[in-house]
Design a protein around this motif. Sequence first.
Motif, short mmCIF file in Angstrom:
data_model
loop_
_atom_site.label_atom_id
_atom_site.label_comp_id
_atom_site.label_asym_id
_atom_site.label_seq_id
_atom_site.Cartn_x
_atom_site.Cartn_y
_atom_site.Cartn_z
N GLN A 18 0.82 -1.21 0.00
CA GLN A 18 0.00 0.00 0.00
C GLN A 18 0.86 1.26 0.00
O GLN A 18 1.81 1.39 0.77
N GLY A 19 0.52 2.18 -0.91
CA GLY A 19 1.22 3.44 -0.96
C GLY A 19 2.50 3.44 -1.77
O GLY A 19 3.10 4.51 -1.98
N ALA A 23 -2.65 3.88 -6.89
CA ALA A 23 -3.49 2.69 -7.07
C ALA A 23 -4.01 2.56 -8.50
O ALA A 23 -4.17 1.44 -9.00
N THR A 24 -4.24 3.67 -9.18
CA THR A 24 -4.76 3.57 -10.55
C THR A 24 -3.75 2.93 -11.49
O THR A 24 -4.15 2.24 -12.44
N LEU A 25 -2.46 3.13 -11.25
CA LEU A 25 -1.45 2.47 -12.09
C LEU A 25 -1.51 0.96 -11.92
O LEU A 25 -1.40 0.21 -12.90
N ALA A 75 -4.53 -3.68 -0.20
CA ALA A 75 -3.59 -2.55 -0.29
C ALA A 75 -4.01 -1.54 -1.34
O ALA A 75 -3.79 -0.33 -1.18
N PHE A 76 -4.64 -2.02 -2.42
CA PHE A 76 -4.98 -1.13 -3.53
C PHE A 76 -6.48 -1.02 -3.76
O PHE A 76 -6.92 -0.44 -4.76
N GLY A 155 0.83 -5.18 -7.05
CA GLY A 155 -0.43 -5.78 -7.46
C GLY A 155 -0.34 -7.29 -7.66
O GLY A 155 -1.33 -7.92 -8.02
N SER A 156 0.84 -7.85 -7.42
CA SER A 156 1.04 -9.28 -7.59
C SER A 156 1.82 -9.84 -6.41
O SER A 156 2.28 -9.11 -5.54
N LEU A 157 1.98 -11.15 -6.39
CA LEU A 157 2.73 -11.81 -5.33
C LEU A 157 4.21 -11.50 -5.44
O LEU A 157 4.72 -11.13 -6.51
#
Length: 353
Positions: A18-19, A23-25, A75-76, A155-157
């Motif tokens: 997070q941060g 988040a839009t990206l 987080a997003f 956004g991924s593992l």
Amino acid sequence: MIEVSAIGTPYERGRAQQGAAVATLVQQATVARVDRARADGLIDAEAQTYLTAQRQFHETHDPEGLAELAGVADAFGLHETDLFAHLHLGTLRDMKGGAVLLDGCSAWAVPGGPEGPLVVKNRDFSGLHLGIQCVLRHAGPDIATGQVLSLGSLGSLAAWSSGINAAGLAVADTQVAVNRHRVGWLRYFLLPRLLARAQTVADALALIRSLPHAGGGTLVLADRDGATAAVELSANSPVIATNGLQWRTNHYTAPSTRGETLGPDGDRIAGNSHRRFDHLGQVLPGQSWTRAAAKTLMSTHPGPNAAPLCQHADGAEGAETISSVIYSCSVSGMEISEGTPCLGRWQVFAPCQ
């Protein structure tokens, strides 16, 4: 390069993203692709049935990975089911007969040299990930190998692309579009579990052999003692080569698996996979590899006696080499060039502790 350090449970490590970027990206590079896939009919009833079965498999064998993914989603502000589907988009596209490789890559491993065993990879992926590519430094109660240092995307593992652990085991993957899939380990879940559970190549191969695989992709591994391996993750059964130099691009090479590779159908990365593989086979043997020499090799462009290891985009969302990474097993360290390696923007990260 974005760096995210987190100590805690898998969920807490995922939430730690997070941060780290707007988040839009992250949304544009992940769930927006899932939305387009639904609109295009890729995620239909058959695909949803497969995703449900895949979730059940990973709930049984990799609850840590699903917990981390839930943390990433929170987080997003994204739906975890969409992120799970995003990790399977290549598999679902294969199942419909497509062979577009947004995720390509060239990877190799050497068992020793002046700087010890190395694992090296050029990461070829959509340019959308240039702004969310990241280094993740993780430790937690489920990571039995000490700290893990990996390359992936927000956004991924963790270790979506490659990584190394404090024991000196390094692993990198390449994508292969294939004509056969089944319910089993998805490579993007397998990579972080290997780094969390395996201290040596032998440990990693035992885990790889223990369960079925969804199919598609390869792994290249090395450890601190100089053991190496390349694994073609066939849904029938993984095909494993061990010892000495190992390298893979975006097709299967073993007699028992090469027929599973889908044709390139005009895809640029899939179309030059054999050229890159053959070039590595010509230049890797007989040399004493160092990090400096690896940097030069991975900056190779097309030419009469060369191949496009360093790939440049042909469009805003087109695939290109978005990073190059060198893992030094002897010190559990990594060095990364963000963007094409020919730019020479290398950054050294502190070794795993």
